[in-house]
Design an enzyme around this catalytic site. Structure first.
Site, PDB file in Angstrom:
ATOM      1  N   GLU A  47      -2.052  -7.275   7.979  1.00 41.28           N
ATOM      2  CA  GLU A  47      -0.681  -7.090   8.430  1.00 41.28           C
ATOM      3  C   GLU A  47      -0.423  -7.879   9.706  1.00 41.28           C
ATOM      4  OE1 GLU A  47       2.272  -6.919   7.939  1.00 41.28           O
ATOM      5  OE2 GLU A  47       2.912  -4.846   7.729  1.00 41.28           O
ATOM      6  N   HIS A  90       0.828  -1.210   0.000  1.00 42.44           N
ATOM      7  CA  HIS A  90       0.000   0.000   0.000  1.00 42.44           C
ATOM      8  C   HIS A  90       0.859   1.255   0.000  1.00 42.44           C
ATOM      9  CE1 HIS A  90       0.918   0.891   4.191  1.00 42.44           C
ATOM     10  NE2 HIS A  90       0.714  -0.405   4.457  1.00 42.44           N
TER      11      HIS A  90
END
Length: 192
Positions: free
Chosen positions: A80, A9
């Protein structure tokens, strides 16, 4: 044989500041949104059989701004690393409390170890190795590093060897029957 294009990202306030950002849903900065649009230009014309993304907004927004939001399949496995008690802290802040701390060896109290993350991503790796076509994965730095280690059939802790900047492209693929890294941590259009 399928290739995986890994997309970390774009920039967030916490990634810019070096803070461990696991489950906290931090949005992209203006720079992160600009980076995500650049990712889209780098991937222009590339066809993917599957587009998988972490369900966190920073990955979803990167995917959307890159032009793949309408095809995105959110996957919990791509969340994550859970940093537990270390969420939001920098490595120097953690080492004030625990001087010899090393994420890849020690994991996080109240969070995950590298092996925990490895077990999660193994499901995605197994699924995509058998896919009919290439896949794009929009996710986070540490989880993508573990996924890379597992693609290469390395222990999850070996993800430490693969530094990964925000808004970069990496390609996992094959050389004959051997899983390999074809491109790593690139900023720019991919060939082929």
């Amino acid at each position: 044989m399928p290739e995986l294009v890994l997309i970390r990202h774009g920039e967030t306030e916490w990634s810019r500041d070096g803070r461990h950002t696991g489950s906290t849903d931090i949005p992209l900065t203006d720079e992160g949104r600009r980076e995500a649009e650049l990712v889209g230009s780098w991937l222009a014309g590339r066809d993917f059989a599957r587009v998988l993304t972490s369900p966190l907004s920073r990955a979803l927004e990167t995917c959307r701004l890159a032009g793949f939001g309408d095809r995105a399949e959110p996957r919990e496995e791509l969340l994550e690393w859970d940093y537990g008690e270390y969420e939001g802290l920098t490595t120097p802040q953690i080492r004030e409390r625990r001087p010899d701390w090393y994420l890849w060896r020690d994991g996080c109290p109240g969070g995950e170890s590298a092996a925990d993350v490895g077990r999660r991503v193994d499901r995605v790796v197994a699924e995509l190795r058998e896919a009919d076509g290439d896949a794009a994965l929009f996710a986070h730095g540490h989880v993508l590093r573990v996924l890379t280690a597992r693609w290469l059939e390395l222990d999850p802790e070996k993800g430490a060897l693969f530094a990964l900047a925000t808004a970069t492209l990496s390609v996992l693929g094959w050389e004959r029957e051997t899983a390999v890294i074809r491109v790593w941590n690139a900023r720019g259009a991919l060939s082929g």
